[in-house]
Design a protein around this motif. Sequence first.
Motif, PDB file in Angstrom:
ATOM      1  N   PHE A 232       0.840  -1.211   0.000  1.00 32.40           N
ATOM      2  CA  PHE A 232       0.000   0.000   0.000  1.00 32.40           C
ATOM      3  C   PHE A 232       0.868   1.252   0.000  1.00 32.40           C
ATOM      4  CE2 PHE A 232       0.612   1.103   4.480  1.00 32.40           C
ATOM      5  CZ  PHE A 232       1.097  -0.096   4.984  1.00 32.40           C
ATOM      6  N   GLN A 239      -6.747   4.291   4.510  1.00 23.22           N
ATOM      7  CA  GLN A 239      -6.866   2.926   4.020  1.00 23.22           C
ATOM      8  C   GLN A 239      -6.786   1.865   5.114  1.00 23.22           C
ATOM      9  OE1 GLN A 239      -3.619   1.875   1.389  1.00 23.22           O
ATOM     10  NE2 GLN A 239      -2.395   3.380   2.457  1.00 23.22           N
ATOM     11  N   ILE A 241      -5.539  -1.733   6.148  1.00 27.41           N
ATOM     12  CA  ILE A 241      -4.398  -2.577   5.767  1.00 27.41           C
ATOM     13  C   ILE A 241      -4.622  -3.963   6.363  1.00 27.41           C
ATOM     14  CG2 ILE A 241      -1.875  -2.773   5.858  1.00 27.41           C
ATOM     15  CD1 ILE A 241      -2.256   0.387   6.756  1.00 27.41           C
ATOM     16  N   ASN A 312      -3.623  -0.440  -3.356  1.00 32.94           N
ATOM     17  CA  ASN A 312      -3.709  -1.322  -2.200  1.00 32.94           C
ATOM     18  C   ASN A 312      -3.979  -2.714  -2.767  1.00 32.94           C
ATOM     19  OD1 ASN A 312      -4.722  -2.834   0.090  1.00 32.94           O
ATOM     20  ND2 ASN A 312      -4.965  -0.891   1.161  1.00 32.94           N
TER      21      ASN A 312
END
Length: 408
Positions: A232, A239, A241, A312
């Motif tokens: 990422f 975001q 993860i 991602n």
Amino acid sequence: MNYNEALEKLSKCGQEHALKYYDELSDSEKLELLAQIEATDFSVTLTCQNGKEESKKGEISPLAAMQLDEIESRRDEFKTAGVEAIKAGKVGAVLLAGGMGTRLGSDNPKGMYNIGITKDVYIFERIISNLLDVVRETSTWIHLFIMTSDKNHEATTKFFDEKNYFGYNKEYITFFMQEMAPATDYNGKVYMEEKGKIATSPNGNGGWFISMAKWGVLDIIKKAGIEWLNIFAVDNVLQRIADPVFVGATIINNAAVGSKVVRKAARDEKVGVMCLEDGRPSIVEYYELTDELMDAKDANGDPAYNFGVILNYLFRVADLEEIMNKNMPLHIVEKKIPYIDENANLVKPESPNGYKFETLVLDMIHLLDSCLPFEVVRNREFAPIKNKTGVDSVETARELLKENGVEL
Ligand code: UTP
């Protein structure tokens, strides 16, 4: 490498001027310059001296994304599989933080940028905090590999140390460095950043897996039994993860790679979209998307190229090993490159003044046999910081963070 060998190597690519100040250098500076010349691949500069060649795209057709309604209805199934893989230590995360973040315009690594308003909130801190959510949820430490470059390695590692890894277990954090490539003017001549130093720039985010191998990090991956790597970008502060639902969906679909995507905000939005190219997964960049493709519809009558990538991806390690030595296209990117002028004064340009050479992670997708585009809610998972103000900026990311209940 001695002076004559260096001169010969440079002359093959028309870069002899890199030795212009050689006689003025101290003995140690001379050695450093010769070592830099020995280590540098100048052949990339020939690509632009020979004219900018864009690699031609193959035949583009739609690649269906797994959309929110399906994800919602199968959430428990995916989550169970994802949590199981994480608990078994099969999932690692790779933070790509080797870029220069020139558009943000800070001298420090991008992750050190403080986006807080009433308190300090660093970009790195946001990322670690997001990953810690999954660590807590699964009661499992997830290996985090952080890619830096020659330009920011020291500052990045020092910052993490100073901040006590923002509460992460440092036993599970490994830094590694990516390679550098020479940076040139518009005629493909390398810039000098000092009399004894050629201007270089990180060679793009496409070499991350090879760099991991070179740094011996693959040994850690093998030893730990990691089978999936979630890579990422540093700049998306929202975001998720190692998101268990995404991990589970990718595993259950037996895809070589999962790719988080967002529904495009406009038909001509500047994001790369998922597609098939000559029958293999690929990403078509916004500037390659013709009107015809923009208006194309899928079987349900929805736009056929409607899901943009957000950097991602969840890669299967076994597949990465298979493709790691395959050639990747070289991208020539216009950038601001600090250099010394004819009077040897350092110039920091305000606007782009030359090229850097990069391979890109998105080109890895096309080397793989299968890909699962996995839709995420845009306002919950996508807040990129590319610029100081305007589109994809500190300002827009702050708004999105507040919308998601993050205190700044
Ligand atoms: P960007 O495409 O935003 O590039 O990187 P950048 O170089 O950081 O920023 P600008 O264009 O100069 O403003 C996307 C992600 O890839 C990483 C970046 O750190 C970011 O997480 N990256 C980029 C690398 O790790 N290495 C690189 O050589 C380039």
